[in-house]
Motif scaffolding. Structure first.
Motif, PDB file in Angstrom:
ATOM      1  N   ALA A 140     -10.142   0.958   2.446  1.00 58.04           N
ATOM      2  CA  ALA A 140     -11.164   1.284   1.452  1.00 58.04           C
ATOM      3  C   ALA A 140     -11.699   2.687   1.707  1.00 58.04           C
ATOM      4  CB  ALA A 140     -12.297   0.274   1.515  1.00 58.04           C
ATOM      5  N   PRO A 141     -12.000   3.465   0.670  1.00 55.10           N
ATOM      6  CA  PRO A 141     -12.542   4.822   0.866  1.00 55.10           C
ATOM      7  C   PRO A 141     -13.926   4.770   1.488  1.00 55.10           C
ATOM      8  CG  PRO A 141     -12.581   4.228  -1.458  1.00 55.10           C
ATOM      9  CD  PRO A 141     -11.820   3.142  -0.765  1.00 55.10           C
ATOM     10  N   TRP A 167       0.853  -1.190   0.000  1.00 56.04           N
ATOM     11  CA  TRP A 167       0.000   0.000   0.000  1.00 56.04           C
ATOM     12  C   TRP A 167       0.893   1.246   0.000  1.00 56.04           C
ATOM     13  CZ3 TRP A 167       1.445   2.717   4.174  1.00 56.04           C
ATOM     14  CH2 TRP A 167       1.929   2.020   5.286  1.00 56.04           C
ATOM     15  N   ASP A 187     -15.088   5.745  -4.717  1.00 61.41           N
ATOM     16  CA  ASP A 187     -14.009   4.795  -4.948  1.00 61.41           C
ATOM     17  C   ASP A 187     -12.654   5.474  -5.137  1.00 61.41           C
ATOM     18  OD1 ASP A 187     -14.610   6.044  -7.273  1.00 61.41           O
ATOM     19  OD2 ASP A 187     -14.746   4.238  -8.509  1.00 61.41           O
ATOM     20  N   SER A 188     -12.538   6.757  -4.748  1.00 58.21           N
ATOM     21  CA  SER A 188     -11.290   7.489  -4.911  1.00 58.21           C
ATOM     22  C   SER A 188     -10.505   7.471  -3.603  1.00 58.21           C
ATOM     23  CB  SER A 188     -11.568   8.941  -5.320  1.00 58.21           C
ATOM     24  OG  SER A 188     -10.373   9.674  -5.397  1.00 58.21           O
ATOM     25  N   TYR A 189      -9.201   7.227  -3.721  1.00 58.88           N
ATOM     26  CA  TYR A 189      -8.334   7.230  -2.550  1.00 58.88           C
ATOM     27  C   TYR A 189      -7.755   8.624  -2.254  1.00 58.88           C
ATOM     28  CZ  TYR A 189      -8.398   2.158  -3.100  1.00 58.88           C
ATOM     29  OH  TYR A 189      -8.794   0.852  -3.207  1.00 58.88           O
ATOM     30  N   TYR A 220      -3.333  10.724  -0.012  1.00 58.63           N
ATOM     31  CA  TYR A 220      -3.629   9.552  -0.837  1.00 58.63           C
ATOM     32  C   TYR A 220      -3.276   8.324  -0.003  1.00 58.63           C
ATOM     33  CZ  TYR A 220      -3.473   6.102  -4.576  1.00 58.63           C
ATOM     34  OH  TYR A 220      -3.690   4.991  -5.351  1.00 58.63           O
ATOM     35  N   ASP A 221      -4.290   7.474   0.252  1.00 59.46           N
ATOM     36  CA  ASP A 221      -4.092   6.317   1.132  1.00 59.46           C
ATOM     37  C   ASP A 221      -4.918   5.157   0.585  1.00 59.46           C
ATOM     38  OD1 ASP A 221      -3.565   4.567   3.132  1.00 59.46           O
ATOM     39  OD2 ASP A 221      -4.533   5.706   4.741  1.00 59.46           O
ATOM     40  N   ASP A 222      -4.228   4.175   0.049  1.00 61.57           N
ATOM     41  CA  ASP A 222      -4.928   2.985  -0.456  1.00 61.57           C
ATOM     42  C   ASP A 222      -4.763   1.780   0.467  1.00 61.57           C
ATOM     43  OD1 ASP A 222      -2.289   2.409  -0.826  1.00 61.57           O
ATOM     44  OD2 ASP A 222      -2.420   2.010  -2.977  1.00 61.57           O
ATOM     45  N   SER A 223      -4.343   2.077   1.738  1.00 57.22           N
ATOM     46  CA  SER A 223      -4.257   0.979   2.701  1.00 57.22           C
ATOM     47  C   SER A 223      -5.620   0.582   3.239  1.00 57.22           C
ATOM     48  CB  SER A 223      -3.340   1.375   3.864  1.00 57.22           C
ATOM     49  OG  SER A 223      -3.864   2.501   4.553  1.00 57.22           O
ATOM     50  N   ARG A 256       0.932   5.503   1.113  1.00 56.23           N
ATOM     51  CA  ARG A 256       0.306   6.585   1.868  1.00 56.23           C
ATOM     52  C   ARG A 256       1.116   7.860   1.616  1.00 56.23           C
ATOM     53  NH1 ARG A 256       0.457   5.165   7.700  1.00 56.23           N
ATOM     54  NH2 ARG A 256      -0.855   3.449   6.931  1.00 56.23           N
TER      55      ARG A 256
END
Length: 525
Positions: free
Chosen positions: A503-504, A471, A508-510, A498-501, A473
């Motif tokens: 789920a939003p 992931w 669906d945007s991080y 921006y954090d894709d660790s 961050r």
């Protein structure tokens, strides 16, 4: 018939008439106007008695014209003497009028000289003229080398021996627009350097020709005593008689006390601000909407250690809280939109140049509970989450008068995320359900940049890139402070994440972003 009888008289009158201009020109300068008129009247009267009819109109007209011409010439000569000399428009571009003394006639005359001559050679004539007062001579110490005894200086030889060659690229990708965007006269700021270059050229040209006349060197000149003309009157040294016979007592048994203060390598600073934003809308506003008020509190404390040789240690405590009113929220009157408690420490040991071996650690959490709009579900709380990261790497530091830059590259980074509140959903922060701690290893890049644009405008930005190779961050924080007085300022604050660790929460945007512009109080110490 009368004309034939007296032709000899007529011939004499014509000759007298033709000689009148010559006589008038020669006698105007010698006789006065009255004497001249009397002489002419006597001649005319004698002639008129014989031939009054034929000379009745001729003689008066000629005499009047002679007088008019003489008076006109005198007036023109007087006007020419009173009018100052003046150059034509063409000569005025390159020449000037100058008064010069004539030694043969002991008088002053006007000469036309070239501007270039007057600029470079005429100044020397002006200085050499004994009639020039000393107060009109400009003192310029930039050319002192030309007036000292003939001395060998090192700067001319250094100028010739220095290699001034630079690699020239055929294309400059970053052209310099400063000369066109901000033109200014560089001569005022480079006058000393230009004078030294001219003096060096003259000395360099004279050294090969007159080397035997050198009497001093630059080292000898610099070692000589400096003369100062602002020395005040010396105090008269007349000691009193009692001081001369008084016996002085010296005690050599007492040891001299030496106090050594250890330098303080710590520098502590602090700043705080309280910013306000407000928006008021009436209930019947035709486009709808609602009034809102927000308050942002900022506190920053720093403690830096620098031994000016190898070790640097930076410590930081930062608190940021943004509280906004929520009139349309049925569950809360106020919402916490931004809340950060950050502790940061970085220790560096100098490796070479501007690079340091560095280890850093950071703790980040929030102070207050956060809830969603129209919901009692707790989104975050103190120590929920708690992010801790420790990194080892190299730090590049660049300190200038206007800006400071730090780039920390850490190939080895340990991160931990802890959820210490059971009411906070741990899965929304990337943890497994029921777990409270998560450990990861990865890499980190941190960039800090501070720029004082003008004394009243300061920019501070921070970029934190952290990845575990599973992931990513990223946090980008920017503050622009507009300082009006010591206690009043405005701040523009932007935080992008921006954090894709995890789920939003919405969509669906991080990518996430918050922005605040406020005005309020500030204090720095």
């Amino acid at each position: 018939m009368t004309f034939m009888k007296n032709r000899h008289l007529w011939t004499w009158v014509v000759a007298m008439f033709l000689s009148v201009p010559v006589m008038a020109q020669s006698s105007v300068g010698e006789l006065e106007k009255e004497d001249f008129l009397q002489a002419v009247d006597s001649v005319v009267q004698a002639v008129v008695e014989e031939e009054a009819d034929s000379l009745e109109l001729l003689i008066p007209v000629k005499i009047d014209s002679i007088l008019v011409d003489s008076i006109a010439r005198q007036q023109e000569e007087e006007k020419r003497r009173k009018t100052p000399p003046k150059l034509s428009s063409l000569l005025a571009r390159y020449c000037v009028l100058k008064l010069s003394s004539d030694s043969s006639e002991d008088s002053v005359k006007v000469d036309t000289v070239s501007m270039l001559y007057e600029q470079y050679v005429g100044v020397l004539d002006y200085l050499n003229d004994p009639r020039t007062p000393e107060r009109y001579i400009v003192v310029d110490p930039k050319y002192y080398k030309l007036f000292l005894p003939y001395t060998f200086y090192y700067s001319p030889m250094r100028e010739v021996s220095e290699l001034k060659w630079n690699f020239r690229t055929p294309y400059d990708s970053v052209p310099d627009f400063s000369a066109r965007m901000l033109p200014f006269d560089k001569d005022r700021f480079t006058s000393i350097r230009s004078a030294n270059e001219r003096v060096d050229r003259m000395l360099l040209a004279s050294y090969p020709q007159c080397s035997e006349r050198i009497v001093l060197t630059e080292d000898e000149v610099m070692q000589s005593r400096v003369f100062r003309d602002n020395i005040g009157k010396e105090v008269e040294s007349r000691p009193s008689v009692t001081k001369l016979i008084r016996k002085k007592h010296y005690n050599f048994d007492e040891e001299a006390g030496v106090v050594i203060h250890k330098p303080n390598w710590w520098v502590t600073t602090g700043s705080s601000s309280l910013q306000f934003t407000q928006n008021a809308i009436s209930r019947n506003w035709y486009k709808g909407g609602e009034s809102s008020t927000s308050v942002m509190l900022n506190l920053l404390l720093t403690a830096k250690y620098n031994d000016q040789q190898r070790v640097e240690w930076e410590n930081l405590l930062e608190i940021k809280t943004n509280v906004s009113s929520a009139p349309s929220d049925t569950c809360h009157n106020f919402l916490i939109t931004s809340d950060v408690l950050r502790l940061y420490s970085k220790l560096g040991v100098k490796a070479f140049s501007k690079w340091y071996y560095t280890i850093s650690t950071e703790l980040k959490t929030q102070l207050f509970n956060s809830y969603g709009s129209n919901s009692m579900e707790r989104k975050a709380a103190f120590l929920a989450p708690l992010d801790w990261s420790t990194s080892i790497g190299m730090d590049y530091k660049l300190d200038k008068s206007k800006f400071n830059l730090s780039v920390f590259l850490a190939p080895l980074t340990y991160t931990m995320r802890y959820i210490g509140n059971k009411e906070v959903n741990e899965t929304s922060y990337g943890l497994e359900e029921g777990a409270s701690v998560k450990h990861d290893f990865g890499s980190q890049v941190q960039t800090n940049f501070q720029w004082t644009i003008v004394p009243a405008v300061k920019l501070k930005t921070r970029l934190d890139y952290l990845t575990s190779y599973k992931w990513t961050r990223v946090e980008w924080e920017t503050n622009v402070d507009f300082i009006f007085t010591k206690f009043l300022s405005a701040r523009f604050y932007v935080l992008a994440r921006y954090d894709d660790s995890a789920a939003p929460t919405v969509g669906d945007s991080y990518f996430q972003c918050t922005e605040t512009l406020g005005f309020g109080l500030n204090y720095t110490w």
